[in-house]
Scaffold this active site. Structure first.
Site, mmCIF file in Angstrom:
data_model
loop_
_atom_site.group_PDB
_atom_site.id
_atom_site.type_symbol
_atom_site.label_atom_id
_atom_site.label_comp_id
_atom_site.label_asym_id
_atom_site.label_seq_id
_atom_site.Cartn_x
_atom_site.Cartn_y
_atom_site.Cartn_z
ATOM 1 N N ASP A 60 2.580 -0.708 -11.226
ATOM 2 C CA ASP A 60 1.688 -1.670 -10.287
ATOM 3 C C ASP A 60 1.221 -0.941 -9.048
ATOM 4 O O ASP A 60 1.806 -0.152 -8.551
ATOM 5 C CB ASP A 60 2.946 -2.459 -9.728
ATOM 6 C CG ASP A 60 2.183 -3.802 -9.124
ATOM 7 O OD1 ASP A 60 1.072 -4.119 -9.391
ATOM 8 O OD2 ASP A 60 3.016 -4.450 -8.240
ATOM 9 N N GLY A 102 3.095 -10.830 -0.724
ATOM 10 C CA GLY A 102 4.002 -11.030 0.276
ATOM 11 C C GLY A 102 4.466 -12.663 0.369
ATOM 12 O O GLY A 102 3.745 -13.381 -0.380
HETATM 13 P P1 13P Z 1 3.482 -11.531 -4.589
HETATM 14 O O1 13P Z 1 3.701 -10.961 -3.308
HETATM 15 O O2 13P Z 1 2.596 -12.849 -4.331
HETATM 16 O O3 13P Z 1 4.501 -11.706 -5.460
HETATM 17 O O4 13P Z 1 2.063 -10.539 -5.246
HETATM 18 C C1 13P Z 1 3.078 -9.659 -6.277
HETATM 19 C C2 13P Z 1 2.105 -8.637 -6.676
HETATM 20 O O5 13P Z 1 0.657 -8.966 -6.554
HETATM 21 C C3 13P Z 1 2.445 -7.387 -7.279
HETATM 22 O O6 13P Z 1 1.396 -6.540 -7.491
HETATM 23 O O1 G3H Z 2 2.037 -5.713 -4.525
HETATM 24 C C1 G3H Z 2 3.052 -5.323 -4.221
HETATM 25 C C2 G3H Z 2 4.486 -5.755 -5.007
HETATM 26 O O2 G3H Z 2 4.869 -6.664 -4.377
HETATM 27 C C3 G3H Z 2 5.399 -4.589 -4.847
HETATM 28 O O3 G3H Z 2 5.954 -4.589 -3.483
HETATM 29 O O4 G3H Z 2 5.596 -2.120 -3.083
HETATM 30 O O5 G3H Z 2 7.341 -3.449 -1.934
HETATM 31 O O6 G3H Z 2 7.440 -2.556 -4.323
HETATM 32 P P1 G3H Z 2 6.696 -3.095 -3.132
HETATM 33 ZN ZN ZN Z 3 -0.151 -6.768 -6.340
#
Ligand code: 13P
Ligand code: G3H
Ligand code: ZN
Length: 311
Positions: free
Chosen positions: A82, A181
């Site tokens: 991600d 978030g």
């Molecule tokens: P949320 O913060 O809405 O759960 O989004 C998660 C996300 O896009 C991770 O890449």
């Molecule tokens: O988009 C980000 C995700 O919510 C991951 O969050 O970077 O705190 O693991 P993090």
């Molecule tokens: Zn994201």
């Protein structure tokens, strides 16, 4: 079944008008909650790992926990990076066995975003790995980067054809008003997404899988539990679930959910400690957190994503 890429999943999801849930994972209980839900719903899953998660849990632990999820469920599961920040981050994940990576060069100018994404795509495709890229910028916090609402940019449909053709990416994350978030809208503000942009992107890229980041709904019953049992999350607001269902029926094939899992875990643990102040065995409260993750993921699969019985 070994880990898979998202190629087949997205083809079926696009045709079937549903989306695959991409759930962020950081620890064993979250992974178990997600895959138990996936198993009961017979749903394909994307387990995604951020740089922060890799740093927290150690990449080797996460990789083997995800491998355990694959072995114990037999479900089609994608291991996805991600928000890969640069070529090196994506290369490291690819070399480590990830079947899908996101290169997030969306904060760069259009031309640089193309160059960086293209380099990742070349490296990934040579190794059978698929690539998600991003055009436009979401507001909110991801890893250490905090993008203020006023700095967020909606995706420009005029750019998507050139971007996907020049980069060769396999899916595209777009900015239509979601944000990362638990505080996505201000109190009193009407939650809105730019479905006109999504529709236009869908017309320009027929059959091409679109990704929605920042798509947690921040369930108000869980936020109320957090606040009732000593937490402080005033005004936490997410994306209404009916909007996500609509997006899933359009070109959106992957919906990212992280904050909802965090909220569910925290509510369960706070309630557990309030009701059992004498407990000190982590299995007791982490067991509740795992059950809470399972419950919310089942709800997402069945009532929002529509990916049940598609494994
Ligand atoms: P949320 O913060 O809405 O759960 O989004 C998660 C996300 O896009 C991770 O890449
Ligand atoms: O988009 C980000 C995700 O919510 C991951 O969050 O970077 O705190 O693991 P993090
Ligand atoms: Zn994201």
């Amino acid at each position: 079944m070994p880990l898979v890429t998202s190629t087949e999943m997205f083809k079926k999801a696009y045709k079937g008008g549903y989306a695959i849930g991409a759930f962020n994972v950081n620890n064993m209980e979250t992974i178990q909650g997600i895959v138990e839900a996936g198993k009961e719903c017979n749903s394909p899953l994307i387990l995604q790992v951020s740089a922060g998660a890799r740093k927290y849990a150690n990449p080797v632990y996460l990789k083997h926990l995800i491998q355990a999820a694959v072995e114990t469920t037999g479900l089609p599961i994608v291991m996805h990076l991600d928000h890969g920040a640069d070529f090196e981050a994506c290369k490291s994940a690819i070399d480590d066995g990830f079947t899908s990576v996101m290169i997030d060069a969306s904060h760069h100018a259009f031309k640089e975003n193309i160059e960086i994404t293209k380099k990742v795509v070349e490296y990934a495709h040579e190794r059978g790995v698929v690539v998600e890229a991003e055009l436009g910028q979401l507001a909110g916090i991801e890893d250490a980067v905090n993008v203020k609402a006023e700095d967020a940019n909606f995706t420009q449909p005029d750019e998507v054809c050139e971007f996907t053709e020049k980069t060769g990416c396999d899916s595209l994350a777009i900015a239509i008003g979601t944000s990362h978030g638990a505080y996505k809208f201000k109190p009193g503000q009407k939650p809105q997404l730019r479905f006109d942009i999504l529709e236009e992107v869908g017309k320009r890229l027929p059959g091409f899988p679109i990704v929605l980041h920042g798509a947690s709904s921040v369930p108000q019953d869980r936020v109320a539990i957090i606040n009732q049992y000593g937490g402080k999350m005033p005004d936490a607001i997410g994306i209404p679930e009916e909007m996500l269902r609509k997006a899933a029926s359009m070109a959106v094939c992957k919906i990212n959910i992280d904050s909802d899992l965090r909220v569910a875990c925290t509510a369960a643990i706070r309630k557990h400690f309030f009701e059992h102040p004498d407990h000190f065995d982590p299995r007791q409260y982490l067991g509740d957190a795992r059950a809470a993750v399972k419950e919310i993921v089942k709800h997402k699969i069945m009532d929002v994503l529509g990916s049940n019985d598609k494994a």
